[in-house]
Design an enzyme around this catalytic site. Structure first.
Site, PDB file in Angstrom:
ATOM      1  N   GLU A 293       0.826  -1.207   0.000  1.00  0.00           N
ATOM      2  CA  GLU A 293       0.000   0.000   0.000  1.00  0.00           C
ATOM      3  C   GLU A 293       0.862   1.259   0.000  1.00  0.00           C
ATOM      4  O   GLU A 293       0.630   2.206   0.749  1.00  0.00           O
ATOM      5  CB  GLU A 293      -0.950  -0.005   1.209  1.00  0.00           C
ATOM      6  CG  GLU A 293      -1.827  -1.244   1.238  1.00  0.00           C
ATOM      7  CD  GLU A 293      -2.913  -1.229   2.296  1.00  0.00           C
ATOM      8  OE1 GLU A 293      -2.653  -0.717   3.394  1.00  0.00           O
ATOM      9  OE2 GLU A 293      -4.012  -1.735   2.010  1.00  0.00           O
ATOM     10  N   ASP A 371      -8.463  -8.581   3.854  1.00  0.00           N
ATOM     11  CA  ASP A 371      -8.208  -7.520   4.829  1.00  0.00           C
ATOM     12  C   ASP A 371      -9.289  -7.474   5.900  1.00  0.00           C
ATOM     13  O   ASP A 371     -10.139  -6.593   5.851  1.00  0.00           O
ATOM     14  CB  ASP A 371      -8.142  -6.168   4.082  1.00  0.00           C
ATOM     15  CG  ASP A 371      -7.543  -5.061   4.927  1.00  0.00           C
ATOM     16  OD1 ASP A 371      -7.007  -5.359   5.998  1.00  0.00           O
ATOM     17  OD2 ASP A 371      -7.618  -3.893   4.497  1.00  0.00           O
ATOM     18  N   GLU A 399     -12.465  -2.346  12.224  1.00  0.00           N
ATOM     19  CA  GLU A 399     -12.367  -1.472  11.059  1.00  0.00           C
ATOM     20  C   GLU A 399     -13.494  -1.701  10.046  1.00  0.00           C
ATOM     21  O   GLU A 399     -14.142  -0.757   9.603  1.00  0.00           O
ATOM     22  CB  GLU A 399     -11.005  -1.691  10.392  1.00  0.00           C
ATOM     23  CG  GLU A 399     -10.864  -0.931   9.103  1.00  0.00           C
ATOM     24  CD  GLU A 399      -9.523  -1.168   8.435  1.00  0.00           C
ATOM     25  OE1 GLU A 399      -8.625  -1.763   9.046  1.00  0.00           O
ATOM     26  OE2 GLU A 399      -9.384  -0.736   7.275  1.00  0.00           O
TER      27      GLU A 399
HETATM   28  C1  GCU Z   1      -6.067  -1.932   6.108  1.00  0.00           C
HETATM   29  C2  GCU Z   1      -6.276  -0.583   6.700  1.00  0.00           C
HETATM   30  C3  GCU Z   1      -5.072   0.281   6.569  1.00  0.00           C
HETATM   31  C4  GCU Z   1      -3.874  -0.447   7.122  1.00  0.00           C
HETATM   32  C5  GCU Z   1      -3.726  -1.783   6.438  1.00  0.00           C
HETATM   33  C6  GCU Z   1      -2.641  -2.638   7.017  1.00  0.00           C
HETATM   34  O1  GCU Z   1      -5.998  -1.846   4.722  1.00  0.00           O
HETATM   35  O2  GCU Z   1      -7.359   0.029   6.077  1.00  0.00           O
HETATM   36  O3  GCU Z   1      -5.295   1.474   7.260  1.00  0.00           O
HETATM   37  O4  GCU Z   1      -2.754   0.304   6.983  1.00  0.00           O
HETATM   38  O5  GCU Z   1      -4.909  -2.513   6.587  1.00  0.00           O
HETATM   39  O6  GCU Z   1      -2.977  -3.624   7.669  1.00  0.00           O
HETATM   40  O7  GCU Z   1      -1.481  -2.364   6.833  1.00  0.00           O
END
Ligand code: GCU
Length: 835
Positions: A293, A371, A399
C-alpha cells in the site's frame, strides 16, 4: 510495608469503563460467603519496577476492592506459611513437582484454603498468576486449585496503529495515549493503565506506532520518549516494540538509498538498534510493513522480502529481539484481467522464500488473504510456510465490522480460521496449531492483534467492544478456549455474576457477528462497506472498478470471484489438495464462502435450497431483526446487579444506533442488488415500506430535494436539505395511518462539520428534539463522513407516541455548519414492526 493509601482505590472509581474487567468491585449476587482470607501478601524478589512488586500491589488492591479487607505487602520470607505468597521459580523454597512443568511466562497457582502460593517461571509469570487468582475471586470462585498454566506461544502481541500527531489509524476510541504533536506525551498515566489491562490478559508486548510507520518515531529525541513508555510498561511485564519505516536510512540517515544490502544501510539499522537497546534493554522487536500500500520496501531494489527482513533480524539478534514481518504485501491490479487476484499475492510473494528467513523473523499473517473482512477463508499462506515462523494477525479494532458502533463479538469469526484444518501433507493442520509452531515444529510463533485503544474512558469507544480485547488475550494464551466461555468470564468481571446479566449479554454477543455478517455481506462476498472512504457504512459499488482488488464482480446477472484453478484466478490451488478439492468445486464449497470462490448467477441454488439473491434478501432482513432485538435485551437489564446507570445509558445509546444503522445497511444492500439484478424478493419486502413517509413527499418550506449518492443509502434515493446553510426548514404531513401508539423513527444524516438541530411535533406539540452531533462530539467514534451517505445515515427514535389519524406531523430542521439538517424519511412503527 506499603502505605494503606492505595487500598480503597478501585472501589471509589466511577463506572466509566476505565477499569474494564479489572474493577475488583464488591461481589454482588454471590451465594457463598467470602473465603478465609490470610493476613498478608509476601511478594518475593520485588524491586519496584518488577512485575512481582506489581503483583503484590494488585493483590492488595484487588482484595481490598472485592472483600474490603486490607492486607499488607511485604517482601520477607519469614511469615511465608499461611500467607499469600508470590515467588519466582528460582528463589522458591517450594519444591512441588508441578514447578517443573512451567514453561516461559507460565505460572503455578496453588490455593489451599487461606494458603495461597503463586509461582511464576518469570517475574511476569508471577503477575499473570496473581491476575488469574484475582479473576477467580472477582467471579466468586473460591475453590482450591492447583493449576499450572503455560502459554500456547511466546508471541502474544498487540499492535497499536498510533501516529506521531496523536491520531490513530482506524482508531475509534479517541486520540492516542502515546503521542501528540509529533512527540511522546508527557503524562503516561493511561499508558500505564493500558499496560495493566494487557498484562492481566497476558499480552507480553505492544507495538506503539502505526504499521505505516513514520521515521520520526526512531529519531533520537523520540526514542527517549519511547523509553519512557517502556518504563511504564515494564512493571507490568509488557515489552515495547516499534514499527519501522523501511526508508528511514534515506529519510533521516542522510543516505542516498535504503537498499537492505547496502553496507551503509546495514550500519544504519545496526546503529539504530543499538541506540534503542541502550535506552530500552528489554525492547521486544520490530514490526515491518514493507512494499505494501505504498510503503517502501526491499522490492524497490529488486531485493527479496527475506533479504529485507533479515537485515533487521541480524541487527536485533544479538539483543534477543525479534522481527515481525507482515505478509500483507500486494500490488494494485486491473479488474479487466479475469485471473488477477489480490488474495493470491501473499503466497506468491512469500512461499518461494520459505526457509530463507532468519530464525528470529516471524511472518505476521492476517486471518484471511484480503483484509479483516466479515468472513474470509483461512489465509493459504499458513499452509505454505513450513520452514518459517508464522504468527496470526487479528484485528480487535472493528475497522470493517462496525467500528465499535455495532456490537460484534469477534471470537466466533476468529474461530472459523483458528479451527480450520488446512490438511498440509494430508494431515491435521489446524491454523491454531500452525501459529503456535506446534504443527511444523517451529520454536517461535504466536499472534498479534491490531487493537487501537484511545484516550476514551472506555478505551475502544464502547464498553461491550472490550470483550474482544479480553478474549484476544485469553486466546493468545490458550487457543483452545471457547468464545462463549471467555465471554462469560468477561461479563462477570465487567458487570456482575447475576445470571440474567451473564445470559443476556452472552446471547447478544454470540448473535452479533452472525447478525453483522447477515446485514453487511453474505456468502463470502466480503463486507460491502465503502472501501474507498470510511470502511463504515454500506457502499457495495466501491469494491469494484478500482485497482484495490476487493472485487465482487457483480453485474446484472452474476456475482462473485472465480478463484478456481479450472476457470478463475487459481487461488484455490494455493491450498493443499484436500482443501483445494473442496473450494475448487462449486458443489462442495460451503454456502458461506461460495461467492469468495465462485462466480455464479444470482439465481444459483445454494445448498440451503435458496437462490443467491433470495439469500441476500432474507439474510439482510434477518440480520437487522437480530440487531433490533439487542435493544430490548439490553433494556431488560436496567437496574440489575452490576448494570450501573452510566454504562447502561451508554450501551443503550449504541444499541439504538446499531438497530437504526442495521436498517440502513439492510435497505442499501437489498436495494442495490434488487436494482442491479431486477429480481424480486419472494417475500415482497424490498422497496415496500408501508409505514414510511418519505421526507421528499412531505410539504416543504425552506427544505429542498437532494439526490443521495450512493443512491441506495437513502429511502427512495432522495433526501431533503435546507435551502441555505442558515435558514430553518420545515417538513410537514397529515398522518393517514390508523390512530394508535407508534414508535416514531426519523432517518436523518449526521454529517461531520455541523450539529443541526431537529424538532418533531404532532399538531404543534413537541414529541422530541435532538442534535445531529454524534460524530462531531465523539459520541460515536466511527470514521465520520462529510456527505449524505451510508456512513452518516442515522435513525432517531421516539418510542410509544400516541398518534391520531389526521394529526399534523412536522419536523423542523435548523442547519449548522456544513450540515443542512438533512432528512430522509419518517417511519411510524406499530408494535412489533421493524422497518
Ligand atoms: C487496512 C487498513 C489500513 C492499514 C492496512 C494494514 O488496509 O485500512 O489502514 O494500513 O490494513 O494492515 O497495513
Amino acid at each position: 510495608m506499603l502505605v494503606s493509601l492505595l487500598l480503597f482505590l478501585p472501589a471509589v472509581l466511577a463506572e466509566n469503563g476505565r477499569q474494564a474487567w479489572l474493577r475488583y468491585a464488591p461481589l454482588t449476587g454471590s451465594k457463598t460467603g467470602p473465603p478465609a482470607l490470610p493476613q498478608s501478601i509476601i511478594a518475593l524478589n520485588a524491586t519496584q519496577s518488577s512485575p512481582v512488586f506489581t503483583a503484590g500491589q494488585e493483590l492488595q488492591n484487588g482484595i481490598s476492592g472485592i472483600f474490603n479487607k486490607h492486607l499488607t505487602v511485604s517482601s520477607s520470607h519469614s511469615s511465608a506459611s499461611h500467607a499469600w505468597s508470590l515467588v519466582q521459580r528460582h528463589s522458591s523454597r517450594t519444591h512441588s513437582e508441578r514447578l517443573l512443568e512451567l514453561e516461559v511466562d507460565g505460572f503455578w497457582l496453588n490455593v489451599k484454603g487461606s494458603a495461597v502460593q503463586i509461582v511464576g517461571q518469570s517475574d511476569r509469570g508471577a503477575l499473570y498468576g496473581a491476575f488469574e487468582y484475582l479473576s477467580m475471586l472477582a467471579r466468586g470462585n473460591f475453590s482450591d486449585v492447583q493449576l499450572v498454566s503455560n502459554p500456547a506461544a511466546p508471541v502474544r502481541w498487540v499492535n497499536q496503529w498510533d501516529n506521531m500527531d496523536g491520531s490513530i489509524t482506524r482508531g475509534f476510541g479517541g486520540a492516542s495515549i502515546f503521542f501528540d504533536n509529533g512527540v511522546i506525551v508527557s503524562d503516561l498515566t493511561r499508558a500505564a493503565e493500558y499496560a495493566r489491562l494487557l498484562s492481566s490478559i497476558r499480552i507480553n508486548a505492544v507495538v506503539v506506532n502505526d504499521v505505516n510507520a513514520n521515521f520520526t518515531t526512531i529519531q533520537p529525541g523520540n526514542l527517549q520518549g519511547i523509553g519512557r513508555i517502556a518504563d511504564v510498561f515494564r512493571p507490568y511485564g509488557v515489552q515495547v516494540a516499534l514499527a519501522l519505516d523501511f526508508a528511514s536510512p534515506m529519510e533521516f540517515g542522510n543516505l542516498t538509498t535504503y537498499d537492505p544490502l547496502d553496507p551503509g544501510v546495514i550500519q544504519f539499522w545496526d546503529d539504530i538498534t543499538e541506540n534503542i537497546y541502550d535506552i530500552i534493554p528489554d525492547f521486544a522487536g520490530y514490526l515491518v510493513k514493507a512494499d505494501s500500500e505504498g510503503t517502501p520496501g526491499p522490492l524497490m531494489y529488486n531485493r527479496t522480502l527475506a533479504q529485507g527482513a533479515n537485515v533487521f533480524a541480524k541487527a536485533i539478534e544479538p539483543f534477543g529481539g525479534i522481527v515481525m514481518y507482515r505478509a500483507f504485501v500486494y500490488n494494485l491490479l486491473d479488474e479487466s484481467v479475469w485471473t488477477a487476484d489480490r488474495a493470491k499475492a501473499a503466497v506468491d510473494f512469500f512461499q518461494p522464500l520459505d526457509g530463507q528467513f532468519l530464525d528470529n523473523v516471524i511472518i505476521q499473517i492476517k486471518y484471511g488473504p484480503i483484509d479483516f473482512q466479515v468472513r474470509e477463508p483461512a489465509h493459504p499462506l499458513f499452509a505454505n510456510l513450513l520452514n518459517t515462523n508464522v504468527a496470526l494477525e487479528l484485528q480487535v479494532a472493528q475497522e470493517y465490522l462496525g467500528q465499535q458502533c455495532h456490537l460484534v463479538y469477534l471470537p466466533p469469526l476468529w474461530d472459523t480460521v483458528l479451527n480450520f484444518d488446512l490438511r498440509v501433507n494430508n494431515e491435521t493442520s489446524l491454523v491454531k496449531d500452525i501459529i503456535t509452531g506446534k504443527r511444523f515444529n517451529r520454536t517461535l510463533g504466536g499472534s498479534a492483534a491490531v487493537v487501537n485503544v484511545g484516550a476514551n474512558d472506555t478505551w475502544l469507544g464502547s464498553h461491550l467492544a472490550m470483550s474482544n480485547l479480553y478474549a484476544y488475550g485469553r486466546l493468545a494464551w490458550d487457543w483452545s478456549l471457547q468464545p462463549d466461555d471467555i465471554l462469560k468470564d468477561w461479563i462477570q468481571l465487567t458487570f456482575s455474576q447475576d445470571k440474567t446479566v451473564v445470559d443476556t449479554i452472552t446471547q447478544m454477543s454470540m448473535a452479533s457477528w452472525p447478525a453483522y455478517e447477515n446485514y453487511s455481506g453474505n456468502l463470502g462476498e466480503q463486507t460491502l462497506n465503502d472501501i474507498l472512504y470510511t470502511h463504515f457504512g454500506p457502499n457495495p459499488q466501491t469494491l469494484d472498478n478500482t485497482p484495490w482488488g476487493q472485487w465482487t464482480r457483480a453485474d446484472h446477472t452474476t456475482i462473485g470471484m472465480d478463484r478456481t484453478v479450472s476457470n478463475g484466478t487459481g487461488y484455490s490451488g494455493q491450498y493443499p489438495p484436500e482443501v483445494f478439492e473442496v473450494y475448487e468445486s462449486l458443489e462442495k464449497t460451503p454456502d458461506d464462502l461460495v461467492l469468495w470462490f465462485h462466480h455464479v448467477n444470482y439465481t444459483h441454488l445454494l445448498h440451503s435450497g435458496k437462490t443467491v439473491i433470495q439469500h441476500f434478501y432474507d439474510a439482510h432482513y434477518e440480520g437487522a431483526k437480530t440487531a433490533w432485538s439487542f435493544v430490548p435485551m439490553w433494556e431488560s437489564l436496567k437496574g440489575r446487579p452490576g448494570i450501573d446507570e452510566e454504562r447502561f445509558e451508554d450501551v443503550l445509546f449504541r444499541q439504538n444506533f446499531q438497530a437504526g444503522h442495521s436498517i440502513v445497511w439492510r435497505d442499501a444492500i437489498v436495494n442495490f442488488y434488487h436494482n442491479i439484478s431486477g429480481i424480486r424478493d419472494d417475500a415482497g419486502r424490498v422497496g415496500n415500506h408501508p409505514w414510511r413517509i418519505e421526507a421528499e413527499s412531505m410539504e416543504l418550506d425552506g427544505y429542498e430535494l437532494y439526490t443521495v449518492s450512493p443512491f441506495e443509502t437513502a429511502s427512495n434515493f432522495t433526501a431533503i436539505v435546507t435551502s441555505t446553510n442558515s435558514t430553518t426548514g420545515t417538513a410537514s404531513t397529515r398522518i393517514s395511518f390508523p390512530s394508535g401508539k407508534y414508535d416514531i423513527g426519523i432517518n436523518y444524516f449526521d454529517m461531520y462539520g455541523g450539529n443541526s438541530t431537529y424538532t418533531v411535533s404532532l399538531n404543534n406539540k413537541t414529541v422530541g428534539q435532538w442534535e445531529g452531533n454524534i460524530v462531531d462530539i465523539g459520541k460515536l467514534g466511527h470514521t465520520p463522513s462529510i456527505y449524505l451517505d451510508g456512513h452518516s445515515a442515522t435513525r432517531m427514535t421516539f418510542k410509544g407516541v400516541q398518534v391520531k389519524k389526521g394529526d399534523v406531523l412536522k419536523v423542523v430542521g435548523n442547519p449548522s455548519g456544513v450540515e443542512p439538517a438533512p432528512l430522509d424519511y419518517v417511519v411510524l412503527l406499530p408494535q412489533g414492526v421493524i422497518d
